[in-house]
Enzyme design. Structure first.
Site, mmCIF file in Angstrom:
data_model
loop_
_atom_site.group_PDB
_atom_site.id
_atom_site.type_symbol
_atom_site.label_atom_id
_atom_site.label_comp_id
_atom_site.label_asym_id
_atom_site.label_seq_id
_atom_site.Cartn_x
_atom_site.Cartn_y
_atom_site.Cartn_z
ATOM 1 N N GLU A 40 -13.835 -53.735 39.685
ATOM 2 C CA GLU A 40 -13.323 -55.138 39.435
ATOM 3 C C GLU A 40 -12.181 -55.496 40.416
ATOM 4 O O GLU A 40 -12.082 -56.629 40.759
ATOM 5 C CB GLU A 40 -13.026 -55.370 37.927
ATOM 6 C CG GLU A 40 -14.167 -55.479 37.097
ATOM 7 C CD GLU A 40 -15.273 -56.112 37.274
ATOM 8 O OE1 GLU A 40 -15.135 -57.159 38.202
ATOM 9 O OE2 GLU A 40 -16.577 -55.966 36.883
ATOM 10 N N TYR A 123 -10.032 -62.824 34.353
ATOM 11 C CA TYR A 123 -11.225 -62.332 34.648
ATOM 12 C C TYR A 123 -11.544 -60.814 34.470
ATOM 13 O O TYR A 123 -12.431 -60.211 34.025
ATOM 14 C CB TYR A 123 -11.643 -62.823 36.294
ATOM 15 C CG TYR A 123 -12.826 -62.075 36.583
ATOM 16 C CD1 TYR A 123 -14.102 -62.552 36.211
ATOM 17 C CD2 TYR A 123 -12.731 -60.954 37.427
ATOM 18 C CE1 TYR A 123 -15.269 -61.563 36.501
ATOM 19 C CE2 TYR A 123 -13.876 -60.185 37.632
ATOM 20 C CZ TYR A 123 -14.904 -60.535 37.195
ATOM 21 O OH TYR A 123 -16.248 -59.724 37.506
ATOM 22 N N ASP A 141 -16.394 -65.713 36.312
ATOM 23 C CA ASP A 141 -15.885 -65.747 37.649
ATOM 24 C C ASP A 141 -16.276 -66.990 38.460
ATOM 25 O O ASP A 141 -16.761 -67.878 38.021
ATOM 26 C CB ASP A 141 -16.467 -64.467 38.250
ATOM 27 C CG ASP A 141 -17.825 -64.614 38.869
ATOM 28 O OD1 ASP A 141 -18.424 -65.359 38.003
ATOM 29 O OD2 ASP A 141 -18.318 -63.951 39.568
#
Length: 295
Positions: A40, A123, A141
DNA sequence: AAAGCGGGGTC
DNA sequence: GACCCAGCTTT
């Protein structure tokens, strides 16, 4: 409670995703939360396809937070190489250190603990909670935001990111079941990345074309102010920062300022960039030159 | 709310 | 060329 139409929407996306998901390595079963966290960080503002080899090398070298924390930040910056936004490497290294010092070397499961990590925002925290731990959270996102804007709101371009708006919008669509919610979060992102793309959407391949508000309205063009145009990269401070960092990564002893001057004739600009790198913690200045940070 | 932050892919 | 990308922190 989701409306019936929302259930239908999610069901179709989940079914499509089961057959259309790209085999991205961080989607493998039984990955560690650390592996997901690393992915991520790398995926922030960076296309998935470009991340794959970086993630593979990173995980092979640093399979745990403790492994990364045991090495200097300079090594993280070198491994980050030209992936872009090197502050992410610095923050990931800092996060690994914090995991070791405060969380027993593990990625914490709670949203609040995740959000407290440097470089982890709305996020990334929810992506880790959802994809690493299977917890039911809305994950939004840029891809998901565009899918919702088109299919649900019927507009061509999503509003600027806003957790206050984006998260409730996704929550309304999210299936109640944990596993279905996980698949819908991932599926909505995948749909935006591969079918409902920004430039040329492939509506003929879309599993929710029949439900799409934007399609039903005849694909109305975007109205209102255009997105702020990104500053020119060629000749920018950002470009020079990148070039300086490239020199520092390649060197294993301090690089004299005079050597860096070869990158930029304008000394005022060079010094401004060097100062900004030092301020960001990406470089350290010493009497004999500049180097990557050790800590 | 807006600025600043990499670098490469895409049209 | 301009636009876009599994965003974030800072001001």
């Amino acid at each position: 409670m989701p409306r019936p139409r929302d259930d239908d929407f999610a069901t179709r996306v989940v079914a499509w995703f089961a057959g259309a998901a790209r085999p991205l390595p961080w989607r493998a079963a039984d990955l560690s939360p650390w592996a997901v966290l690393v992915s991520e960080f790398m995926l922030q503002q960076t296309q998935a396809a470009r991340v794959v080899p970086f993630w593979e090398r990173w995980m092979a070298r640093w399979p745990t937070p403790a492994a990364l924390a045991s090495e200097p930040a300079a090594e993280a910056l070198r491994a980050w190489d030209r992936l872009g936004y090197p502050r992410r490497a610095l923050w990931l290294h800092a996060a690994a250190t914090e995991l070791v010092e405060r969380h027993g070397g593990e990625v914490p499961r709670g949203l609040d603990a995740l959000l407290a990590l440097k470089g982890v925002g709305p996020y990334t925290a929810r992506a880790v909670a959802a994809f690493a731990f299977g917890d039911r959270h809305p994950v939004v996102d840029t891809n998901t935001r565009r899918v919702i804007a088109r299919a649900i709101d019927g507009v061509a371009v999503a509003a600027p990111p806003s957790a206050a708006r984006d998260l409730p919008a996704m929550e309304r669509l999210l299936p109640a079941d944990r596993e279905a919610a996980h698949a819908f979060n991932a599926g909505a992102m995948e749909l935006g990345a591969t079918v409902c793309t920004a430039r040329t959407p492939r509506c003929d391949e879309c599993p929710v074309a029949a439900l799409c508000a934007w399609r039903a309205a005849g694909y109305p063009p975007h109205e209102g102010p255009r997105r702020r145009t990104q500053a020119r990269f060629e000749g920018s401070d950002r470009q020079l920062r990148g070039r300086v960092m490239r020199e520092l990564r390649a060197a294993h002893t301090p690089v004299p300022r005079g050597e860096l001057a070869a990158l930029e004739p304008d000394e005022t600009r060079l010094d401004r960039v060097l100062a900004s790198l030092v301020a960001d913690g990406l470089a350290v200045g010493a009497v004999d030159g500049y180097a990557l940070p050790h800590n």
